[in-house]
Design an enzyme around this catalytic site. Structure first.
Site, PDB file in Angstrom:
ATOM      1  N   SER A 203       1.052  -1.029   0.034  1.00  0.00           N
ATOM      2  CA  SER A 203      -0.126  -0.024  -0.046  1.00  0.00           C
ATOM      3  C   SER A 203       0.772   1.413   0.097  1.00  0.00           C
ATOM      4  O   SER A 203       2.186   1.092   0.417  1.00  0.00           O
ATOM      5  CB  SER A 203      -0.975   0.033   1.348  1.00  0.00           C
TER       6      SER A 203
ATOM      7  N   GLU B 108       1.123   5.427   0.828  1.00  0.00           N
ATOM      8  CA  GLU B 108       0.549   6.632   1.751  1.00  0.00           C
ATOM      9  C   GLU B 108       0.985   7.855   0.863  1.00  0.00           C
ATOM     10  O   GLU B 108       2.102   8.131   0.722  1.00  0.00           O
ATOM     11  CB  GLU B 108       1.222   6.479   2.949  1.00  0.00           C
TER      12      GLU B 108
ATOM     13  N   THR C  93      -3.406  11.348   3.859  1.00  0.00           N
ATOM     14  CA  THR C  93      -3.357  11.413   5.179  1.00  0.00           C
ATOM     15  C   THR C  93      -4.124  12.477   5.644  1.00  0.00           C
ATOM     16  O   THR C  93      -4.840  13.376   4.584  1.00  0.00           O
ATOM     17  CB  THR C  93      -1.817  12.183   5.703  1.00  0.00           C
TER      18      THR C  93
ATOM     19  N   ARG D 221      -5.809   8.893  16.432  1.00  0.00           N
ATOM     20  CA  ARG D 221      -5.937   9.735  17.503  1.00  0.00           C
ATOM     21  C   ARG D 221      -5.638  11.272  16.904  1.00  0.00           C
ATOM     22  O   ARG D 221      -6.293  12.257  17.285  1.00  0.00           O
ATOM     23  CB  ARG D 221      -5.308   9.552  18.628  1.00  0.00           C
TER      24      ARG D 221
ATOM     25  N   ASP E 289      -2.551  14.332  17.018  1.00  0.00           N
ATOM     26  CA  ASP E 289      -1.721  14.860  18.105  1.00  0.00           C
ATOM     27  C   ASP E 289      -2.392  16.343  18.474  1.00  0.00           C
ATOM     28  O   ASP E 289      -3.126  16.936  17.636  1.00  0.00           O
ATOM     29  CB  ASP E 289      -0.255  15.069  17.754  1.00  0.00           C
TER      30      ASP E 289
ATOM     31  N   ASP F 159       1.895   0.069  25.973  1.00  0.00           N
ATOM     32  CA  ASP F 159       1.965   0.346  24.360  1.00  0.00           C
ATOM     33  C   ASP F 159       1.175  -0.731  23.680  1.00  0.00           C
ATOM     34  O   ASP F 159       0.230  -0.663  22.929  1.00  0.00           O
ATOM     35  CB  ASP F 159       3.073   0.599  23.978  1.00  0.00           C
TER      36      ASP F 159
ATOM     37  N   LYS G 269      -7.090  -1.467  20.317  1.00  0.00           N
ATOM     38  CA  LYS G 269      -7.708  -0.878  18.983  1.00  0.00           C
ATOM     39  C   LYS G 269      -8.034  -2.213  17.868  1.00  0.00           C
ATOM     40  O   LYS G 269      -9.077  -1.914  17.183  1.00  0.00           O
ATOM     41  CB  LYS G 269      -6.459  -0.132  18.437  1.00  0.00           C
TER      42      LYS G 269
ATOM     43  N   GLN H 167       4.623   3.066  12.343  1.00  0.00           N
ATOM     44  CA  GLN H 167       5.440   4.264  12.154  1.00  0.00           C
ATOM     45  C   GLN H 167       6.615   3.878  11.429  1.00  0.00           C
ATOM     46  O   GLN H 167       7.146   2.841  11.533  1.00  0.00           O
ATOM     47  CB  GLN H 167       5.835   4.883  13.691  1.00  0.00           C
TER      48      GLN H 167
ATOM     49  N   PHE I 258      11.581  14.788  10.349  1.00  0.00           N
ATOM     50  CA  PHE I 258      10.092  13.991  10.520  1.00  0.00           C
ATOM     51  C   PHE I 258      10.207  13.058  11.734  1.00  0.00           C
ATOM     52  O   PHE I 258       9.541  12.780  12.769  1.00  0.00           O
ATOM     53  CB  PHE I 258       9.713  13.075   9.427  1.00  0.00           C
TER      54      PHE I 258
ATOM     55  N   HIS J   2       3.704  -1.144   3.736  1.00  0.00           N
ATOM     56  CA  HIS J   2       2.994   0.125   3.387  1.00  0.00           C
ATOM     57  C   HIS J   2       4.168   1.190   3.329  1.00  0.00           C
ATOM     58  O   HIS J   2       5.283   1.356   4.063  1.00  0.00           O
ATOM     59  CB  HIS J   2       2.391   0.600   4.699  1.00  0.00           C
TER      60      HIS J   2
END
Ligand code: FAD
Length: 298
Positions: free
Chosen positions: A22, A24, A55, A114, A116, A168, A175, A186, A226, A276
């Site tokens: 996939s 992004e 995004t 969620r 930031d 974590d 979820k 990430q 980033f 991804h």
């Protein structure tokens, strides 16, 4: 030495495991960026991705543009689109309205996050008083609204706000238990961090796929920025590889390709079959990486 016959990256198409990929993208801000966006999607679409995701800017700042892009990806290219969605700073009703908007334009996949606080990931998060409390709560809300394919975020180096690994992984499990189909990680640059994370999650009973998020380093300076903002680390050996290449774009591009190639082929050899890619709206490096994984344009 690993025998080549035991490495998935050395197998030919007839023997290679089935892969899912996939891509992004982020919603373009200007006409010139939009042209590049569609050009890249046009080049990557023939690789038959599971989806191309778009995004959702911090605090919903790109809501309209994200919706417009996913609508056109779905209708104009035939590639399934996934819309990212964050619940920060919005009421449940507002978020539910956005989800219905995605459904109306034919989007069946959502990356549920969620988000930031406006000051960044380093500041404490306070949910909107009438809003979804976190990503797990958002996943449960989306599930009530329709039959969506839902992805959530995972952090091979632990989310910066998680007090411990147990916290974590428990959060990831919540979820998935709320109805997510998979997690996407990430960016990370040490494959051992990802593999250890998957191990931890499996031991805690998380069965859903945990798809590695691969960030090609088009610009070491930009990606380091980033990474620092999202809590991902840059190993010293990686920084050393790019040291002194600020004014040598050709060598920088070759090193970036070599680094990303090493990362994905190692993961493939470890048995990873889903990837991804964070494309930053560019196609060249990702096209080459997909080819190394055995995926060619149709
Ligand atoms: P959550 O899973 O809700 O968790 C965040 C933290 O809160 C964790 O440390 C967790 O342990 C803790 N936590 C959660 N619930 C509780 C609870 N009940 N009690 C105590 N602690 C709790 N951001 C954007 O703005 N737009 C995007 O499009 C976007 N796309 C992304 C795509 C991917 C694949 C990834 C990995 C990240 C993306 N992000 C995006 C960034 C994301 O919004 C941030 O990383 C954010 O800080 C956390 O989001 P989350 O969905 O992981 O949050």
């Amino acid at each position: 030495m690993i025998d080549d016959d035991l490495r998935a990256s050395r197998l030919t198409a007839d023997k290679r495991p089935e892969l899912q990929i996939s891509f992004e993208f982020f919603p373009p801000k200007t006409d010139a960026m939009e042209e590049k966006f569609w050009e890249s999607i046009g080049k990557l679409a023939p690789l038959k991705p599971r989806f191309v995701s778009v995004t959702y800017g911090a605090g919903g700042s790109t809501r309209e543009r994200t919706l417009r892009m996913v609508r056109h990806i779905t209708s104009d290219t035939g590639v399934p689109a996934a819309a990212h969605l964050t619940c920060v700073g919005a009421t449940r009703d507002e978020i539910d309205e956005v989800v219905r908007g995605f459904a109306e334009v034919g989007v069946k996949s959502i990356v549920a996050l969620r988000g930031d606080p406006p000051e960044g990931i380093g500041k404490p998060f306070s949910p909107h008083p009438q809003g979804y409390q976190n990503a797990a709560d958002l996943v449960a809300g989306i599930r009530k609204l329709g039959d969506f394919d839902i992805s959530v975020a995972a952090y091979p180096e632990k989310h910066p706000q998680s007090g411990s690994w147990d916290e974590d992984i428990d959060n990831l499990k919540r979820k998935i238990d709320a109805g997510a189909n998979r997690a996407i990680t990430q960016m990370f640059f040490r494959n051992s961090d990802y593999l250890r994370f998957v191990d931890r999650a499996r031991k805690a009973g998380v069965k859903a796929p945990i798809v590695p998020g691969i960030q090609p380093i088009h610009s070491f300076k930009q990606i380091s920025g980033f990474a620092a903002r999202c809590g991902a680390s840059i190993p010293d050996w990686l920084a050393e590889r790019f040291e002194g290449l600020e004014n040598d774009p050709d060598t920088h591009a070759l090193v970036a390709a070599a680094v990303a190639a090493e990362q994905v082929t190692e993961l493939l050899d470890e048995g990873v079959t889903e990837f991804h890619f964070y494309t930053l709206n560019r196609s060249n490096l990702v096209l080459a990486l997909a080819r190394l994984l055995g995926r060619r344009p149709d």
